[in-house]
Design a protein around this motif. Sequence first.
Motif, mmCIF file in Angstrom:
data_model
loop_
_atom_site.group_PDB
_atom_site.id
_atom_site.type_symbol
_atom_site.label_atom_id
_atom_site.label_comp_id
_atom_site.label_asym_id
_atom_site.label_seq_id
_atom_site.Cartn_x
_atom_site.Cartn_y
_atom_site.Cartn_z
ATOM 1 N N UNK A 245 -0.523 -1.118 11.624
ATOM 2 C CA UNK A 245 -1.179 -0.316 10.523
ATOM 3 C C UNK A 245 -1.992 -1.165 9.542
ATOM 4 N N UNK A 246 -2.513 -0.820 8.802
ATOM 5 C CA UNK A 246 -3.426 -1.407 7.944
ATOM 6 C C UNK A 246 -2.786 -2.093 6.661
ATOM 7 N N UNK A 247 -2.841 -3.309 6.627
ATOM 8 C CA UNK A 247 -2.304 -4.108 5.393
ATOM 9 C C UNK A 247 -2.908 -3.556 4.017
ATOM 10 N N UNK A 248 -2.790 -2.396 3.275
ATOM 11 C CA UNK A 248 -3.499 -2.049 2.149
ATOM 12 C C UNK A 248 -3.787 -3.096 1.138
ATOM 13 N N UNK A 249 -2.831 -3.802 0.835
ATOM 14 C CA UNK A 249 -2.621 -4.734 -0.299
ATOM 15 C C UNK A 249 -3.688 -6.003 0.007
ATOM 16 N N UNK A 250 -3.557 -6.555 1.255
ATOM 17 C CA UNK A 250 -4.459 -7.499 1.699
ATOM 18 C C UNK A 250 -5.650 -7.217 2.098
ATOM 19 N N UNK A 251 -5.862 -6.068 2.883
ATOM 20 C CA UNK A 251 -7.169 -5.872 3.288
ATOM 21 C C UNK A 251 -8.146 -5.056 2.548
ATOM 22 N N UNK A 252 -7.519 -4.160 1.983
ATOM 23 C CA UNK A 252 -8.450 -3.206 1.132
ATOM 24 C C UNK A 252 -8.253 -3.206 -0.352
ATOM 25 N N UNK A 253 -7.113 -3.355 -0.864
ATOM 26 C CA UNK A 253 -6.860 -3.230 -2.086
ATOM 27 C C UNK A 253 -7.945 -4.280 -3.130
ATOM 28 N N UNK A 254 -7.895 -5.429 -2.586
ATOM 29 C CA UNK A 254 -9.014 -6.629 -3.402
ATOM 30 C C UNK A 254 -10.253 -5.930 -3.587
ATOM 31 N N UNK A 255 -10.892 -5.268 -2.647
ATOM 32 C CA UNK A 255 -12.103 -4.623 -2.410
ATOM 33 C C UNK A 255 -11.948 -3.393 -3.201
ATOM 34 N N UNK A 256 -11.211 -2.765 -3.088
ATOM 35 C CA UNK A 256 -11.015 -1.119 -3.672
ATOM 36 C C UNK A 256 -10.933 -1.430 -5.170
#
Length: 458
Positions: A245-256
């Motif tokens: 699964x996508x690690x939202x907090x590490x992979x996406x949240x910093x950018x989002x």
Amino acid sequence: MSSSETPPQRSWPRRALNRMEVDRATFYAVATRYWQFLSGPITLWLVVKYFSPEMQGFYVTFWSVIGLQMFFELAFPQTIVTMTSHLWSKLDLDEHRRLIGDEDSISRLTHLMRISTAVQAGLAISFGLLAGLFGLWFFADDIAADKLVWRAPWLTLVGLSSCAFALIPFLAVLEGCDQVREIHKLNLVRGIAGSIAVWIAIPLGAALWIPALATAVRLICELGWMVGKYPRFFATFARRPTGTPIAWRKEIWPFQSKLMLKGLFNYFNADVMLPVLFRYQDSVVAGQFGLSWNILQSLRGACSSWVRTRTPRFGVLIAERNYQELDRIYFQVGKVAATLMALLGACFLSGIIGLDLLDFRYAHRFLPALPTALLIIGLWAALIIEFQWIYLHAHGKSPYLAISLVGCITSGLVIWWMGMEFGAVGVSAAFLFMHAILYLPLSTLGWIHLRRNWHRNE
């Protein structure tokens, strides 16, 4: 064909489009904007013919206030497009538009889509409730509020806009999967259908129901297109993801999170101008500004399409670390778009001056030449800044957060004060100052620095 034979020569219109870096996606995107530009005068003529100046002010401000939905997007559209484009380098569609390729990438994309859809549905409900209540308070304070039927049209518009808002992840994931051409083809069909519906409804007395009608047409077109053309594509996401699964907090949240904060505050860079004029001047001035601003924004949107339609391609090239090709495409299409914006802006300003000199009957429904010229220069600078941020965001990064937020707050305060004191000329001058004199030099220096650092080892 033998090696001695030469390929058939393309027609001169096709060769001209190729020199201007117009691929099919760009063609449909530009055609959509120019449909808006060509159909706009017809709609404007109907508005000024059948609407009173007060109703015109409500009409354009309806659209402006609906723009508050950017506060609820939380940067999901751009995040989905960027992340999907990086996964797309290992994926493809078969002849039935089913998603195929690396199973882990499909699983990760499914996880991304499921989270985005659930969150977007909650945001759509929140937007509908808050925007509906805010509009009831905001519009009721105008002196013309008691003379117009606006409450039911406003609440209907908010409800339909909330439904369209919930569909954003579905369109964004398709764009990230390089279906840009099909999406812009949809936008063209949607625009034509919406214009025809509006042209029929205005003379029939639809009045302030027009924005709700246009939104309903948009919603029907989008739902029909997705269900009719991509059922197998979206069926993929019905299966439970089995891979990593996508690690939202590490992979996406910093950018989002950075995009989200910038998006929330970006409203104060431009969109706040119309509500300020509506509040501190009157609905007539707001109507003049709204008509001129909508035309100029259509021109900017058409020019922006040269670069924006390449966003998924940028993501793929970055994932492949092919920075030389990335820069080649970026600079080539960027130069075409910037030049075209300057020419179209000059043509529009000439038209405004001509209407005034000829004492055209409806010339007073548009902004005078001075604030129009200020807006055109500011929008040209804003276009260059937009291109720079598209390039940076395609890397999955969104730097300079604090500086951006401070700039947005400053812009909102300057626009508010200038609009309160000097009206339309004031907000136009504030817009030019912030974008052409302050933002553009700083943005260019930051873009050069980051591009050099990010590509240093390639």
